[in-house]
Design an enzyme around this catalytic site. Structure first.
Site, short mmCIF file in Angstrom:
data_model
loop_
_atom_site.label_atom_id
_atom_site.label_comp_id
_atom_site.label_asym_id
_atom_site.label_seq_id
_atom_site.Cartn_x
_atom_site.Cartn_y
_atom_site.Cartn_z
N LYS A 1 2.27 -3.12 7.49
CA LYS A 1 2.53 -3.32 6.05
C LYS A 1 3.96 -2.90 5.72
CE LYS A 1 0.11 -4.53 3.16
NZ LYS A 1 -0.27 -5.88 2.61
N TYR B 1 -1.78 -0.23 11.19
CA TYR B 1 -1.93 -0.96 9.91
C TYR B 1 -0.75 -0.68 8.99
CZ TYR B 1 -3.25 -1.59 5.03
OH TYR B 1 -3.23 -1.91 3.68
N THR C 1 0.82 -1.21 0.00
CA THR C 1 0.00 0.00 0.00
C THR C 1 0.86 1.26 0.00
OG1 THR C 1 -1.47 1.28 1.45
CG2 THR C 1 -0.08 -0.33 2.53
N ASP C 2 0.26 2.36 -0.45
CA ASP C 2 0.97 3.66 -0.40
C ASP C 2 1.04 4.20 1.03
OD1 ASP C 2 -1.71 4.36 -0.08
OD2 ASP C 2 -1.71 5.89 -1.65
N GLU C 3 0.24 3.62 1.94
CA GLU C 3 0.23 4.15 3.31
C GLU C 3 1.56 3.99 4.03
OE1 GLU C 3 -4.38 3.31 4.59
OE2 GLU C 3 -2.86 3.78 6.04
P1 NAD Z 1 -9.64 -7.35 2.57
O1 NAD Z 1 -9.63 -7.01 4.02
O2 NAD Z 1 -10.86 -7.10 1.76
O3 NAD Z 1 -9.27 -8.90 2.37
C1 NAD Z 1 -8.27 -9.53 3.11
C2 NAD Z 1 -8.42 -11.05 2.90
O4 NAD Z 1 -7.37 -11.70 3.63
C3 NAD Z 1 -9.74 -11.60 3.44
O5 NAD Z 1 -10.32 -12.50 2.50
C4 NAD Z 1 -9.34 -12.34 4.71
O6 NAD Z 1 -10.17 -13.45 5.02
C5 NAD Z 1 -7.92 -12.79 4.34
N1 NAD Z 1 -7.08 -13.03 5.53
C6 NAD Z 1 -6.92 -12.21 6.61
N2 NAD Z 1 -6.08 -12.77 7.50
C7 NAD Z 1 -5.68 -13.96 6.96
C8 NAD Z 1 -4.80 -14.99 7.40
N3 NAD Z 1 -4.16 -14.91 8.59
N4 NAD Z 1 -4.61 -16.06 6.60
C9 NAD Z 1 -5.25 -16.15 5.40
N5 NAD Z 1 -6.11 -15.21 4.95
C10 NAD Z 1 -6.32 -14.12 5.72
O7 NAD Z 1 -8.38 -6.58 1.97
P2 NAD Z 1 -8.21 -5.86 0.54
O8 NAD Z 1 -8.74 -4.49 0.64
O9 NAD Z 1 -8.70 -6.78 -0.51
O10 NAD Z 1 -6.61 -5.76 0.49
C11 NAD Z 1 -5.85 -6.85 -0.03
C12 NAD Z 1 -4.37 -6.48 0.05
O11 NAD Z 1 -4.13 -5.28 -0.69
C13 NAD Z 1 -3.87 -6.18 1.48
O12 NAD Z 1 -2.59 -6.72 1.61
C14 NAD Z 1 -3.85 -4.66 1.55
O13 NAD Z 1 -2.87 -4.22 2.46
C15 NAD Z 1 -3.48 -4.32 0.12
N6 NAD Z 1 -3.94 -2.99 -0.35
C16 NAD Z 1 -5.25 -2.63 -0.17
C17 NAD Z 1 -5.68 -1.40 -0.68
C18 NAD Z 1 -7.13 -0.95 -0.53
O14 NAD Z 1 -7.44 0.19 -0.86
N7 NAD Z 1 -8.03 -1.80 -0.07
C19 NAD Z 1 -4.79 -0.56 -1.34
C20 NAD Z 1 -3.44 -0.97 -1.49
C21 NAD Z 1 -3.05 -2.21 -1.01
O1 DAU Z 2 -4.11 3.96 0.54
C1 DAU Z 2 -4.32 2.58 0.52
C2 DAU Z 2 -5.16 2.16 1.71
O2 DAU Z 2 -6.48 2.62 1.47
C3 DAU Z 2 -5.15 0.66 1.94
O3 DAU Z 2 -3.85 0.25 2.27
C4 DAU Z 2 -6.11 0.27 3.08
O4 DAU Z 2 -6.18 -1.13 3.20
C5 DAU Z 2 -7.48 0.81 2.74
O5 DAU Z 2 -8.38 0.53 3.80
C6 DAU Z 2 -7.43 2.31 2.47
O6 DAU Z 2 -7.10 3.05 3.69
P1 DAU Z 2 -7.84 4.41 4.08
O7 DAU Z 2 -7.75 4.59 5.55
O8 DAU Z 2 -7.36 5.54 3.24
O9 DAU Z 2 -9.34 4.05 3.58
P2 DAU Z 2 -10.77 4.26 4.28
O10 DAU Z 2 -11.79 3.86 3.28
O11 DAU Z 2 -10.83 3.66 5.64
O12 DAU Z 2 -10.81 5.84 4.45
C7 DAU Z 2 -10.70 6.71 3.34
C8 DAU Z 2 -10.75 8.13 3.85
O13 DAU Z 2 -12.08 8.39 4.34
C9 DAU Z 2 -9.82 8.40 5.01
O14 DAU Z 2 -9.31 9.72 4.92
C10 DAU Z 2 -10.71 8.27 6.25
C11 DAU Z 2 -12.06 8.75 5.74
N1 DAU Z 2 -13.25 8.12 6.38
C12 DAU Z 2 -13.29 6.76 6.45
C13 DAU Z 2 -14.36 6.12 7.06
C14 DAU Z 2 -14.40 4.61 7.16
C15 DAU Z 2 -14.29 8.90 6.83
O15 DAU Z 2 -14.24 10.15 6.73
N2 DAU Z 2 -15.37 8.28 7.44
C16 DAU Z 2 -15.44 6.91 7.56
O16 DAU Z 2 -16.44 6.42 8.14
#
Ligand code: NAD
Ligand code: DAU
Length: 334
Positions: free
Chosen positions: A152, A148, A122-124
């Site tokens: 990562k 988190y 992730t970019d975080e």
């Molecule tokens: P998600 O939370 O939707 O899915 C995570 C999956 O991992 C789930 O199916 C869960 O059951 C499985 N899991 C959790 N713990 C586990 C374990 N111990 N063993 C096996 N499986 C397990 O997550 P996502 O949003 O699909 O993100 C997937 C990946 O991409 C993550 O590594 C996250 O850091 C990365 N990522 C997410 C975003 C985003 O915006 N969502 C952006 C950049 C990178």
């Molecule tokens: O940048 C990549 C990341 O993006 C991933 O690594 C994470 O897994 C993914 O969850 C996401 O993280 P964020 O914290 O940026 O996403 P989230 O959807 O939780 O929040 C997006 C923005 O919205 C953030 O600035 C917080 C704000 N927010 C979020 C929630 C859940 C609100 O204002 N209200 C809310 O209820």
């Protein structure tokens, strides 16, 4: 090719499996997923009968299981993680276990059997930008600011260290905020769409001025495909959205407009502790070296996502029952 996909029942992992099976008919995929609250086999209905697809319920921290599965594949694509920042603020234990120790277990198996490893990150991990800072790129120093992103970042460091120390064949992608179909409705976009569809208020943290760089999930998956096919071993690639840097408040107003609702549904609530101000990605390296770029603009992607949620109400209702309801009450009503 035989792939082991971890976390394939989650949001991005399931999009990857659906996409890969559509575009790479000959390949075989084993999906290892623990089915935590975020894992949902309904996301994989369209591939579950495919003889080239196999599901294993299990934990990436389970050494024997992981070694058994890695032994039989060519490539591991590692998505499994605890992924929600707000949950990591409430309790970081599962984040450290899965994101760090789970990654270590996979790396040990990859090292043992000499397999290729792609790490989805992730970019975080780069921390928080000010308004006038240049966007993150592959040379940005790591500066994670919540449990988190710290977990990562630790996993990224481990992956690179196994390459340098043990010579494993790895690549990493650091992507910005994803959105799209099957996005679990605890994250901002699916939570707000679901609430607005029911005329419920949407909880904007703080002043809503934080900025994210939104990427449509299929563009992310295409980026991972490009890294797997054309990326150089040992390298990292940053992936980001198509002109999609917006404040949370602007994005909320776009969703309200597209759903035909009233801005009175905006409710400003207590800010997230340690809330990162801005994320933005410079994806020039991926564009130049992999020929990849995002294709879906923000308004088009949000409209697709709204259409999907409107036609999958039961999916969202099922996600929002049970454990999720307990979390929602703790996060927004305590
Ligand atoms: P998600 O939370 O939707 O899915 C995570 C999956 O991992 C789930 O199916 C869960 O059951 C499985 N899991 C959790 N713990 C586990 C374990 N111990 N063993 C096996 N499986 C397990 O997550 P996502 O949003 O699909 O993100 C997937 C990946 O991409 C993550 O590594 C996250 O850091 C990365 N990522 C997410 C975003 C985003 O915006 N969502 C952006 C950049 C990178
Ligand atoms: O940048 C990549 C990341 O993006 C991933 O690594 C994470 O897994 C993914 O969850 C996401 O993280 P964020 O914290 O940026 O996403 P989230 O959807 O939780 O929040 C997006 C923005 O919205 C953030 O600035 C917080 C704000 N927010 C979020 C929630 C859940 C609100 O204002 N209200 C809310 O209820």
């Amino acid at each position: 090719m035989k792939l082991l996909v971890t976390g394939g029942a989650g949001f991005i992992g399931s999009e990857f499996i659906r996409y890969w099976m559509q575009h790479h008919h000959e390949d075989k995929i084993t999906n290892l997923d623990l089915l935590t609250y975020a894992g949902n086999l309904e996301n994989l209905k369209e591939v579950e009968e495919n003889p080239n697809y196999n599901f294993v319920k299990g934990d990436i921290c389970d050494r024997d299981l992981v070694f058994d599965l890695v032994k039989d594949v060519d490539l591991v694509v590692h998505f499994a993680a605890e992924s929600h920042v707000d949950r990591s603020v409430l309790d970081s234990s599962a984040f450290l276990r899965t994101n760090i120790l789970g990654t270590q277990t996979l790396l040990d198996a990859v090292k043992e059997y000499g397999k290729r490893f792609h790490h989805v990150s992730t970019d975080e991990v780069f921390g928080s930008l000010q308004l006038d800072d240049p966007a993150f790129d592959e040379s940005t120093p790591y500066a994670p600011r919540n449990p988190y992103s710290a977990s990562k970042a630790a996993s990224d460091h481990l992956v690179r260290s196994y390459h340098i120390t043990h010579g494993i064949k790895m690549t990493i992608s650091n992507c910005s905020n994803n959105y799209g179909p099957y996005h679990f409705p605890e994250k901002m976009i699916p939570l707000f769409i679901s609430n607005l569809m029911e005329d419920k208020t949407v909880p904007v943290y703080g002043d809503g001025d934080q900025i994210r760089d939104w990427i449509y999930v299929t563009d992310h998956v295409r980026g991972i495909e490009a890294v797997i096919e054309k990326g150089k071993i040992g390298e990292t690639y940053c992936l980001g959205g198509k002109d999609a840097e917006v404040t949370n408040l602007e994005l909320t107003k776009t969703m309200i407009k597209l759903l035909g609702k009233s801005e009175d549904l905006i409710e400003f609530v207590k800010d997230r502790p340690g809330h990162d101000r801005r994320y933005a990605i410079n994806y020039a390296k991926a564009q130049k070296e992999l020929g990849w770029e995002p294709l879906v603009g923000l308004e088009e992607g949000i409209q697709n996502t709204i259409d999907w949620f409107e036609s999958h109400k039961e999916w969202a209702d099922r996600c929002r029952s049970g454990e999720y309801q307990e979390y929602y009450n703790k996060q927004y009503h305590s």
